[in-house]
Design a protein around this motif. Structure first.
Motif, short mmCIF file in Angstrom:
data_model
loop_
_atom_site.label_atom_id
_atom_site.label_comp_id
_atom_site.label_asym_id
_atom_site.label_seq_id
_atom_site.Cartn_x
_atom_site.Cartn_y
_atom_site.Cartn_z
N GLU A 64 20.41 -0.44 14.23
CA GLU A 64 21.47 -1.37 14.64
C GLU A 64 21.88 -2.24 13.46
OE1 GLU A 64 23.52 -2.25 16.78
OE2 GLU A 64 23.01 -0.89 18.42
N GLY A 65 23.05 -2.00 12.92
CA GLY A 65 23.54 -2.83 11.82
C GLY A 65 24.21 -4.07 12.36
N ASP A 66 23.94 -5.19 11.74
CA ASP A 66 24.60 -6.43 12.11
C ASP A 66 24.48 -7.38 10.92
OD1 ASP A 66 26.13 -7.83 13.95
OD2 ASP A 66 24.44 -8.81 14.89
N ILE A 67 25.32 -8.39 10.86
CA ILE A 67 25.19 -9.35 9.78
C ILE A 67 23.98 -10.23 10.04
CG2 ILE A 67 26.28 -11.30 8.60
CD1 ILE A 67 28.99 -9.94 9.18
N ASN A 87 19.72 -6.12 9.49
CA ASN A 87 20.68 -7.21 9.23
C ASN A 87 21.00 -7.32 7.75
OD1 ASN A 87 20.69 -7.72 11.92
ND2 ASN A 87 19.61 -9.66 11.82
N THR A 88 22.28 -7.57 7.47
CA THR A 88 22.69 -7.67 6.07
C THR A 88 22.58 -9.08 5.52
OG1 THR A 88 25.03 -8.01 6.59
CG2 THR A 88 24.29 -5.74 6.34
N GLU A 89 22.31 -10.05 6.39
CA GLU A 89 22.28 -11.43 5.89
C GLU A 89 21.28 -11.62 4.74
OE1 GLU A 89 21.87 -14.94 8.58
OE2 GLU A 89 23.84 -15.30 7.72
N PRO A 90 20.07 -11.03 4.84
CA PRO A 90 19.17 -11.16 3.69
C PRO A 90 19.72 -10.50 2.43
CG PRO A 90 18.02 -10.26 5.62
CD PRO A 90 19.47 -10.26 5.93
N PHE A 91 20.73 -9.63 2.60
CA PHE A 91 21.33 -8.98 1.44
C PHE A 91 22.69 -9.58 1.11
CE2 PHE A 91 18.48 -6.01 3.51
CZ PHE A 91 17.74 -5.50 2.47
N GLY A 93 24.81 -11.02 3.39
CA GLY A 93 25.80 -10.97 4.47
C GLY A 93 26.82 -9.88 4.29
N ASP A 94 26.37 -8.72 3.75
CA ASP A 94 27.29 -7.61 3.54
C ASP A 94 28.05 -7.26 4.82
OD1 ASP A 94 26.77 -7.24 0.91
OD2 ASP A 94 25.63 -5.40 1.13
N CYS A 95 29.26 -6.76 4.63
CA CYS A 95 30.15 -6.45 5.75
C CYS A 95 30.02 -5.01 6.20
CB CYS A 95 31.58 -6.72 5.32
SG CYS A 95 32.00 -5.79 3.83
N HIS A 96 29.02 -4.31 5.70
CA HIS A 96 28.79 -2.91 6.07
C HIS A 96 27.30 -2.62 5.93
CE1 HIS A 96 29.17 -3.09 1.69
NE2 HIS A 96 28.28 -2.12 1.69
N VAL A 97 26.84 -1.57 6.60
CA VAL A 97 25.45 -1.13 6.42
C VAL A 97 25.39 -0.32 5.13
CG1 VAL A 97 23.65 0.38 7.34
CG2 VAL A 97 24.92 -1.12 8.89
N GLY A 98 24.44 -0.66 4.27
CA GLY A 98 24.25 0.07 3.02
C GLY A 98 23.11 1.07 3.13
N SER A 99 23.11 2.03 2.21
CA SER A 99 22.07 3.07 2.26
C SER A 99 20.68 2.50 2.02
CB SER A 99 22.39 4.16 1.24
OG SER A 99 22.58 3.60 -0.04
N LEU A 101 19.70 -0.32 3.13
CA LEU A 101 19.32 -0.95 4.40
C LEU A 101 18.79 0.13 5.36
CD1 LEU A 101 19.45 -3.87 5.43
CD2 LEU A 101 21.65 -3.34 6.46
N VAL A 102 19.46 1.26 5.37
CA VAL A 102 18.97 2.39 6.18
C VAL A 102 17.59 2.80 5.69
CG1 VAL A 102 19.37 4.83 6.75
CG2 VAL A 102 21.29 3.22 6.74
N GLN A 103 17.44 2.87 4.38
CA GLN A 103 16.15 3.24 3.80
C GLN A 103 15.05 2.28 4.26
OE1 GLN A 103 15.95 3.39 -0.65
NE2 GLN A 103 15.42 5.51 -0.21
N GLY A 104 15.36 1.01 4.24
CA GLY A 104 14.38 0.02 4.71
C GLY A 104 14.07 0.22 6.18
N ALA A 105 15.08 0.52 6.97
CA ALA A 105 14.87 0.69 8.42
C ALA A 105 14.03 1.92 8.73
CB ALA A 105 16.24 0.80 9.11
#
Lengths: 221, 221
Positions: A64-67, A87-91, A93-99, A101-105
């Motif tokens: 689940e991607g979210d800011i 969540n992208t906020e630690p990164f 607040g990116d406006c998209h899911v990055g690869s 972030l998927v790797q971390g998940a």
């Protein structure tokens, strides 16, 4: 003297995506990157879709991607499937899911136990389309409430996706939307787009979308 | 040897915005930056708003932000007001209107003849919130079809704006939306947000929004 090289952000992104892809291939996981405007109904669609897939013997998981919130993950909890909130906020607040972030998940998912992984991207019809995450296919959800012109105004999104889910068709009696014009606009930017109208609320079209997913998975194996 | 300095992108952006602001001040132009998800109804609202403002003696103009089309500018043509289409595609397909783009658009407007300038931003609930364009205030349009949780999921947008227009209220009988919960969520990220529910289709609330704009303009002078 060594010359410092700042690696291109897209090159870095694609390197992570290819690593994700390798993991998915090794475990035979089919991955769908779902994108849309905010509030088009991605999570509601998943809530209706995943139980039908389970009936067909397909074990699912969701990233689940979210800011900044975990609202959508909480909504999926009753399904009893693995869900990872990314969540992208630690990164920043990116406006998209990055690869990355998927790797971390993926560290939190047992890929041996998963056949189909949904990545629900951040609600944004622009930037998420630019990034490959390692997925098998990209799907765009477009709510009928958003109007006929969106494929023309956000062409990259509609060019990148294999399927467009036209959501909230239960509202069509109350909207002025011209669905034929909307479909023409989709085809004008992507002549091979597949289109499935559906409603998470009424359930109409959900089984067609489930069949589409199963056919994509079968075509691959 | 001179050290090359790459200016911070935000510093550059703010420098252009301050130049825009100076121009607006010199000509007494009030500027509203309208932002929202794709398809929330920004253009439809402007089509109903601008004729009412004209009746009040307020001359308007619009800078239409878009990635690649001029669809919204064409929709505004019947109003007979100055409209400049500002597309980001020549600038790399940016997902938001930048202050440099506004600056470019201003060359095509006679600011002496304008009292109120709307900048209709690109449909995106994330990135546009980050950038100051030189405007007097930011307004977010949120369609009732987008759900109660959007203020929590896109907090920067709702923190930056002075007013939230809750659009498409004509659809409320057909939606499961809890408007009280939506309002609580808005207040939880921005306790001083003003909220006006409206419908461009039925016209409900449009005159309240027009009064709000007039009061903001009066407060300033």
């Amino acid at each position: 003297m060594e010359i410092p090289v700042i690696r291109d952000i897209l090159e870095e992104s694609n390197a992570r995506a290819r690593e994700n892809r390798e993991l998915f291939d090794r475990h035979g996981v089919f991955v769908v990157n779902m994108m849309s405007s905010p509030g088009s109904g991605k999570t509601s669609i998943l809530m209706k879709t995943i139980p039908l897939l389970r009936q067909q013997g397909v074990s699912c998981a969701v990233i689940e991607g979210d800011i900044t919130t975990s609202i959508d993950s909480q909504r999926l909890q009753p399904l009893g499937i693995p869900v990872v909130q990314a969540n992208t906020e630690p990164f920043g607040g990116d406006c998209h899911v990055g690869s990355h972030l998927v790797q971390g998940a993926l560290k939190y998912l047992d890929l041996h136990a998963i056949k189909l992984l949904f990545i629900e991207n951040i609600g944004n019809l622009v930037c998420p389309a630019e990034f490959y995450l390692g997925e098998d296919c990209k799907v765009v959800v477009l709510s009928l409430t958003e109007g006929e012109d969106k494929p023309l105004k956000y062409p990259l999104m509609f060019r990148e996706c294999r399927l467009c889910l036209l959501s909230k068709i239960d509202l069509s009696p109350y909207l002025d939307i011209k669905i034929g014009e909307l479909q023409s606009n989709i085809y004008s930017v992507n002549g091979k787009m597949e289109i499935i109208p559906l409603s998470a609320k009424s359930g109409d079209g959900i089984s067609i979308w489930v069949d589409w997913l199963l056919s994509q998975m079968n075509r691959k194996t």
